[in-house]
Enzyme design. Structure first.
Site, PDB file in Angstrom:
ATOM      1  N   ASP A 178      56.999  -7.462   7.960  1.00  0.00           N
ATOM      2  CA  ASP A 178      57.467  -6.421   8.884  1.00  0.00           C
ATOM      3  C   ASP A 178      57.592  -6.930  10.319  1.00  0.00           C
ATOM      4  O   ASP A 178      58.369  -6.379  11.099  1.00  0.00           O
ATOM      5  CB  ASP A 178      56.498  -5.229   8.873  1.00  0.00           C
ATOM      6  CG  ASP A 178      56.745  -4.267   7.712  1.00  0.00           C
ATOM      7  OD1 ASP A 178      57.583  -4.589   6.845  1.00  0.00           O
ATOM      8  OD2 ASP A 178      56.105  -3.207   7.671  1.00  0.00           O
ATOM      9  N   TYR A 219      55.021   8.920  -8.273  1.00  0.00           N
ATOM     10  CA  TYR A 219      54.746   8.026  -9.408  1.00  0.00           C
ATOM     11  C   TYR A 219      53.235   7.903  -9.613  1.00  0.00           C
ATOM     12  O   TYR A 219      52.447   8.113  -8.687  1.00  0.00           O
ATOM     13  CB  TYR A 219      55.401   6.646  -9.223  1.00  0.00           C
ATOM     14  CG  TYR A 219      55.130   5.941  -7.918  1.00  0.00           C
ATOM     15  CD1 TYR A 219      53.960   5.215  -7.719  1.00  0.00           C
ATOM     16  CD2 TYR A 219      56.059   5.987  -6.883  1.00  0.00           C
ATOM     17  CE1 TYR A 219      53.731   4.548  -6.518  1.00  0.00           C
ATOM     18  CE2 TYR A 219      55.833   5.338  -5.682  1.00  0.00           C
ATOM     19  CZ  TYR A 219      54.665   4.617  -5.507  1.00  0.00           C
ATOM     20  OH  TYR A 219      54.440   3.976  -4.317  1.00  0.00           O
ATOM     21  N   ARG A 261      47.802   0.440  -2.573  1.00  0.00           N
ATOM     22  CA  ARG A 261      47.803  -0.577  -1.501  1.00  0.00           C
ATOM     23  C   ARG A 261      46.443  -1.236  -1.355  1.00  0.00           C
ATOM     24  O   ARG A 261      46.351  -2.444  -1.153  1.00  0.00           O
ATOM     25  CB  ARG A 261      48.172   0.068  -0.155  1.00  0.00           C
ATOM     26  CG  ARG A 261      49.584   0.534  -0.048  1.00  0.00           C
ATOM     27  CD  ARG A 261      49.811   1.117   1.339  1.00  0.00           C
ATOM     28  NE  ARG A 261      49.758   0.064   2.338  1.00  0.00           N
ATOM     29  CZ  ARG A 261      50.806  -0.658   2.716  1.00  0.00           C
ATOM     30  NH1 ARG A 261      51.984  -0.431   2.196  1.00  0.00           N
ATOM     31  NH2 ARG A 261      50.677  -1.596   3.627  1.00  0.00           N
TER      32      ARG A 261
HETATM   33  C1  FAD Z   1      54.563   5.087   2.992  1.00  0.00           C
HETATM   34  C2  FAD Z   1      55.095   3.714   2.763  1.00  0.00           C
HETATM   35  C3  FAD Z   1      55.418   3.389   1.476  1.00  0.00           C
HETATM   36  C4  FAD Z   1      55.846   2.092   1.201  1.00  0.00           C
HETATM   37  N1  FAD Z   1      56.135   1.786  -0.077  1.00  0.00           N
HETATM   38  C5  FAD Z   1      56.474   0.522  -0.371  1.00  0.00           C
HETATM   39  C6  FAD Z   1      56.720   0.145  -1.717  1.00  0.00           C
HETATM   40  O1  FAD Z   1      56.640   0.969  -2.633  1.00  0.00           O
HETATM   41  N2  FAD Z   1      57.026  -1.164  -1.994  1.00  0.00           N
HETATM   42  C7  FAD Z   1      57.112  -2.092  -0.992  1.00  0.00           C
HETATM   43  O2  FAD Z   1      57.413  -3.265  -1.292  1.00  0.00           O
HETATM   44  N3  FAD Z   1      56.912  -1.753   0.311  1.00  0.00           N
HETATM   45  C8  FAD Z   1      56.593  -0.483   0.642  1.00  0.00           C
HETATM   46  N4  FAD Z   1      56.352  -0.147   1.937  1.00  0.00           N
HETATM   47  C9  FAD Z   1      56.486  -1.155   2.996  1.00  0.00           C
HETATM   48  C10 FAD Z   1      55.297  -2.098   3.043  1.00  0.00           C
HETATM   49  O3  FAD Z   1      54.087  -1.407   2.972  1.00  0.00           O
HETATM   50  C11 FAD Z   1      55.346  -2.972   4.294  1.00  0.00           C
HETATM   51  O4  FAD Z   1      56.646  -3.491   4.433  1.00  0.00           O
HETATM   52  C12 FAD Z   1      54.328  -4.096   4.167  1.00  0.00           C
HETATM   53  O5  FAD Z   1      53.031  -3.573   4.202  1.00  0.00           O
HETATM   54  C13 FAD Z   1      54.504  -5.141   5.267  1.00  0.00           C
HETATM   55  O6  FAD Z   1      53.489  -6.089   5.159  1.00  0.00           O
HETATM   56  P1  FAD Z   1      53.083  -6.961   6.414  1.00  0.00           P
HETATM   57  O7  FAD Z   1      51.987  -7.852   5.937  1.00  0.00           O
HETATM   58  O8  FAD Z   1      54.277  -7.575   7.029  1.00  0.00           O
HETATM   59  O9  FAD Z   1      52.535  -5.949   7.505  1.00  0.00           O
HETATM   60  P2  FAD Z   1      51.310  -4.910   7.428  1.00  0.00           P
HETATM   61  O10 FAD Z   1      50.997  -4.535   6.025  1.00  0.00           O
HETATM   62  O11 FAD Z   1      51.651  -3.831   8.403  1.00  0.00           O
HETATM   63  O12 FAD Z   1      50.084  -5.751   7.987  1.00  0.00           O
HETATM   64  C14 FAD Z   1      49.923  -6.104   9.341  1.00  0.00           C
HETATM   65  C15 FAD Z   1      48.455  -6.440   9.590  1.00  0.00           C
HETATM   66  O13 FAD Z   1      48.328  -7.002  10.878  1.00  0.00           O
HETATM   67  C16 FAD Z   1      47.233  -6.412  11.558  1.00  0.00           C
HETATM   68  N5  FAD Z   1      47.541  -6.507  12.987  1.00  0.00           N
HETATM   69  C17 FAD Z   1      48.517  -5.858  13.657  1.00  0.00           C
HETATM   70  N6  FAD Z   1      48.522  -6.199  14.948  1.00  0.00           N
HETATM   71  C18 FAD Z   1      47.501  -7.092  15.110  1.00  0.00           C
HETATM   72  C19 FAD Z   1      46.996  -7.806  16.233  1.00  0.00           C
HETATM   73  N7  FAD Z   1      47.523  -7.673  17.455  1.00  0.00           N
HETATM   74  N8  FAD Z   1      45.937  -8.646  16.048  1.00  0.00           N
HETATM   75  C20 FAD Z   1      45.381  -8.802  14.789  1.00  0.00           C
HETATM   76  N9  FAD Z   1      45.821  -8.127  13.713  1.00  0.00           N
HETATM   77  C21 FAD Z   1      46.867  -7.300  13.862  1.00  0.00           C
HETATM   78  C22 FAD Z   1      47.200  -4.985  11.024  1.00  0.00           C
HETATM   79  O14 FAD Z   1      45.932  -4.399  11.201  1.00  0.00           O
HETATM   80  C23 FAD Z   1      47.547  -5.215   9.558  1.00  0.00           C
HETATM   81  O15 FAD Z   1      46.404  -5.504   8.791  1.00  0.00           O
HETATM   82  C24 FAD Z   1      55.972   1.136   2.250  1.00  0.00           C
HETATM   83  C25 FAD Z   1      55.675   1.499   3.560  1.00  0.00           C
HETATM   84  C26 FAD Z   1      55.262   2.786   3.821  1.00  0.00           C
HETATM   85  C27 FAD Z   1      54.968   3.178   5.240  1.00  0.00           C
END
Ligand code: FAD
Length: 389
Positions: A285, A207, A104
């Site tokens: 997410d 993996y 990541r």
């Molecule tokens: C253990 C695990 C394994 C996973 N494995 C996989 C995989 O193999 N393949 C895959 O595709 N997905 C996988 N996922 C899912 C994937 O990691 C998430 O779906 C993805 O990271 C979502 O991305 P995002 O940018 O929407 O949110 P996030 O990555 O959660 O990013 C959100 C960001 O917003 C910031 N933030 C939050 N609130 C605020 C606020 N109020 N003000 C300012 N900043 C804020 C946070 O600090 C963070 O940096 C996995 C998840 C987990 C938990």
């Protein structure tokens, strides 16, 4: 509409936020990204980037670098927790071989550099408290600042501040499952394969990462008492080993090497009904959290990021562009999330005769029709969000 000069605020410097910021900046938007953390770092964990996610990274000009820093997956092996392999999906048969195991932190580092190179201003220690949708949406930060833009993107993950503004409060439900994650050294020189060890009420995914020097582990258990949602709750490695102590030597060998482990509760959130309103939009997410059983959360966030920038650039007006974005993405996101939710019970079959029969059927299917077993995922992996529908 051209996004040239459009003033955009992206909330959240995760995978979706960074990708959206770069996609919009490359098209000429003026993008500021607000991240609550003090540094762009990521938890130590692996991530699978499937061909549909890779297609977006490649279109953003980051594909080669991602491939160079990751392990390209050769196969997925479904294994009984004691008896070993039940079914092997040979990814070499996929038309598109871009399936990667990555770290990541490496992916987020790559996206952050990509965003900065495209001119995105990344501002750290900016926790957003509230967003006011409108023609000129406003963002209020915990530091007491108020910022205005033409467009605000909520890429702020599971605990999004924008999502409740557009949808009201969300009611997550505990799934009855918890998961541990850990990274261990890859002493045994494991090949470029994901192994899923399946047992009654539990499974263990592993993996290789970073040139094969490490193994990523995710271990899932069904249980009644819940653990707080979020990824950073440290646990004692012995608790993990105790839950998986009836697994065979392959699993024991990996679990014995765990020195640090995190535990989190798996919750189901409904897909947001409203993804956009008042020049504000959700992605990743924040719009549709998914369970990890199909490894698609990051790839979905990447697909969203591309579609959002693409629709804004192709459609007249911000409102129409955002509406087209939700219309383009919602059905696919729901389908992927339902498929991920459906996977857990298949791995966790409890009754021995049922499990035996299911594994025998899997084995038979894999022997008689290996290509059909693999191609059941074509709808997911062959999807190229960067090819305009
Ligand atoms: C253990 C695990 C394994 C996973 N494995 C996989 C995989 O193999 N393949 C895959 O595709 N997905 C996988 N996922 C899912 C994937 O990691 C998430 O779906 C993805 O990271 C979502 O991305 P995002 O940018 O929407 O949110 P996030 O990555 O959660 O990013 C959100 C960001 O917003 C910031 N933030 C939050 N609130 C605020 C606020 N109020 N003000 C300012 N900043 C804020 C946070 O600090 C963070 O940096 C996995 C998840 C987990 C938990």
């Amino acid at each position: 509409m051209s996004v040239l000069g459009l003033k955009v605020i992206v909330i959240g410097g995760g995978i979706g936020g960074m990708a959206a910021a770069r996609a919009l900046a490359l098209r000429g938007a003026s993008v500021t990204l607000l991240e609550q953390a003090e540094a762009i770092t990521e938890v130590g964990a692996g991530l699978q980037v499937s061909p549909n996610g890779f297609a977006v990274l490649d279109a953003l000009g980051l594909g080669d670098e991602l491939a160079a820093g990751s392990v390209r997956a050769d196969a997925i092996s479904l294994r009984d927790y004691r008896r070993g392999e039940v079914l092997r999906l040979n990814l070499g048969r996929l038309a598109n071989r871009h399936y990667y195991f990555t770290h990541r932190a490496d992916l987020i580092g790559l996206l952050a550099r990509g965003a900065r190179d495209a001119g995105v201003r990344i501002r750290l220690l900016q926790r957003v408290e509230r967003v006011e949708p409108g023609d000129r949406p406003r963002v209020h930060t915990a530091n007491g600042a108020t910022l205005e833009a033409d467009l605000v993107i909520g890429a702020d993950g599971l605990h999004s501040r924008l999502r409740p503004e557009l949808n009201g409060a969300d009611k997550p439900r505990f799934t009855g499952q918890v998961a541990w994650r850990a990274i261990v050294p890859n002493h045994a020189g494991r090949p470029a394969e994901a192994w899923v060890h399946m047992a009654p009420g539990r499974h263990l995914v592993s993996y290789p990462l970073r040139g094969g020097s490490a193994l990523n582990l995710v271990a899932v258990q069904e249980r009644k008492d819940w653990t707080e949602e979020g990824w950073n709750h440290q646990d004692d490695p012995d608790n993990l080993r105790a839950v998986f102590d009836d697994f065979g030597p392959e699993a024991q060998d990996m679990l014995a090497r765990v020195e640090e482990v995190h535990l989190w509760g798996l919750f189901r959130h409904p897909v947001a009904r409203t993804w956009q309103r008042g020049h504000c939009a959700l992605l990743g997410d924040a719009a549709h959290p998914t369970l990890p059983f199909l490894a698609q959360g990051a790839s979905m966030a990447l697909e969203d990021a591309w579609a959002l920038a693409d629709e804004l650039a192709a459609t007249d007006g911000i409102d129409a562009g955002l509406a087209a974005y939700q219309a383009r993405r919602e059905a696919r996101a729901r389908k992927v999330i339902n498929a991920a939710t459906g996977n857990a019970w298949k791995y966790h079959l409890r009754s021995a005769p049922v499990r035996f029969a299911a594994h025998a059927a899997l084995k038979l299917g894999g022997t008689l029709a290996p290509s059909a077993m693999l191609h059941q995922f074509d709808w997911l992996y062959d999807h190229d969000e960067t090819a305009r529908p």
